[in-house]
Design a protein around this motif. Structure first.
Motif, mmCIF file in Angstrom:
data_model
loop_
_atom_site.group_PDB
_atom_site.id
_atom_site.type_symbol
_atom_site.label_atom_id
_atom_site.label_comp_id
_atom_site.label_asym_id
_atom_site.label_seq_id
_atom_site.Cartn_x
_atom_site.Cartn_y
_atom_site.Cartn_z
ATOM 1 N N TYR A 142 -14.131 2.180 68.348
ATOM 2 C CA TYR A 142 -13.855 1.034 69.510
ATOM 3 C C TYR A 142 -15.187 0.104 69.571
ATOM 4 C CZ TYR A 142 -9.568 2.592 71.261
ATOM 5 O OH TYR A 142 -7.888 2.717 71.140
ATOM 6 N N MET A 227 -3.806 -4.232 69.810
ATOM 7 C CA MET A 227 -4.696 -3.504 68.726
ATOM 8 C C MET A 227 -5.023 -2.050 69.098
ATOM 9 S SD MET A 227 -7.804 -6.165 68.120
ATOM 10 C CE MET A 227 -7.648 -7.517 67.134
ATOM 11 N N ALA A 259 -5.566 -2.339 73.455
ATOM 12 C CA ALA A 259 -6.246 -1.419 72.530
ATOM 13 C C ALA A 259 -6.198 0.084 72.973
ATOM 14 C CB ALA A 259 -7.584 -1.716 72.044
#
Length: 341
Positions: A142, A227, A259
């Protein structure tokens, strides 16, 4: 969604019954000669959700990915716009993502008729890798993703979009408001009267907060918008990004929220959030105001996914989440109200 062949395909949702899958593969095969593929190449269904994604192997062993689009979601212009951005991102070295592959005639798309519907087909180069999961160092990845997002957002601000460029706008109204593109959160499976009241208060607060946050050019623009780990491919030290199918205009910070889709309740969320912010700031400024707004966008995304599950009950993902996901959304909404209300 583009997948490496070593990944396991998801179970088939009811939407894609055998007869439809047979039609889709037959339609795809009629279009493959436009990419110069020989007779009867190996075609393998990788995954189905609303699009169907296939791995096609040439006689020489080289591989391509084909995405057969669902009808009545993106227009042809929208899909062409997505592919134009992906090509520009690759050309400018912004992100590792599969190459878009036009037909031999140079067309970015092909299509075939499926009853009254038209199915568009896009082709991509194959990218090896696997989805990062809880057994990987998610904090590390990340952090990498934060850097990727910063470069991608910078590119989106500076890029001269081609004439006619069209993508959807993801704002409060289209995410969970009156014009929600993925359905109504209020139809979530197992949502109780008490739970509805909590989420209604949460939605009202999110509307107020997103309105106050605003959509200035420094915080709102073209983003990937999906994402999540399923759209990331790790291969050694490389983090690749795939599937720009939902890219559109939204808050830059919403890329982080997307994400961590389906991970909003995990105890490691603060760690990956901090890593994303740190990674982003290695590449571009990120104000404290925007960093502080990330939980707001995570809650907004959680409610959007709850709506998606409600409107896509035929899919394997929705069936696997079901009522427990709704209950989790209510719990997160209650906590959000207590902390931010």
């Amino acid at each position: 969604m583009l997948m490496a062949p070593e990944e396991k395909p998801t179970a088939r949702p009811m939407l894609y019954e055998d007869a439809l899958l047979e039609r889709l593969e037959a339609g795809l095969r009629t279009a493959l000669p436009k990419w110069g593929l020989g007779k009867d190449p190996k075609v393998k269904l990788l995954t189905v959700s609303e699009n169907a994604t296939y791995l096609v192997e040439r006689a020489d062993g080289s591989k391509m990915i084909f995405r057969v689009h669902r009808p009545d979601y993106h227009t042809e212009r929208e899909i062409r716009s997505e592919l134009a951005w992906v090509a520009a991102l690759r050309e400018d070295g912004v992100v590792e993502t599969p190459e878009t592959i036009p037909t031999e005639d140079g067309a970015p798309l092909a299509s075939f008729s499926d009853g009254e519907a038209t199915r568009h087909i896009a082709a991509f180069s194959f990218m090896a890798g696997k989805e990062p999961d809880a057994d990987d160092d998610l904090v590390k990845w990340y952090g990498e993703l934060g850097e990727i997002n910063a470069r991608l957002h910078g590119h989106a601000r500076d890029w001269q979009r081609p004439e006619g460029f069209t993508r959807k706008t993801w704002n409060f109204d289209t995410i969970i408001g009156n014009g929600a593109l993925w359905g109504e959160w209020s139809a979530a499976p197992g949502l109780t009267k008490e739970g509805h009241a909590i989420l209604e208060k949460t939605a009202d607060l999110l509307r107020q907060q997103t309105d106050a946050f605003g959509t200035g050019e420094d915080r709102f623009g073209l983003i990937h918008c999906d994402m999540r780990p399923a759209n990331l491919l790790v291969d050694g030290d490389r983090l690749g990004v795939i599937d720009f199918d939902d890219c559109g205009f939204s808050w830059y910070a919403y890329d982080f929220a997307a994400a961590v889709s389906f991970l909003e309740h995990e105890p490691y969320l603060p760690d990956v959030m901090a890593a994303w912010v740190e990674g982003y700031r290695k590449q571009a400024p990120l104000s404290q105001e925007v960093a502080a707004a990330l939980p707001m966008f995570v809650m907004l995304r959680r409610m959007q996914l709850t709506a998606w599950i409600a409107s896509h009950g035929e899919t394997e993902t929705a069936q696997s989440m079901g009522e427990p996901y709704t209950e989790g959304t209510v719990t997160l909404g209650e906590s959000y109200l207590a902390e931010h209300g």
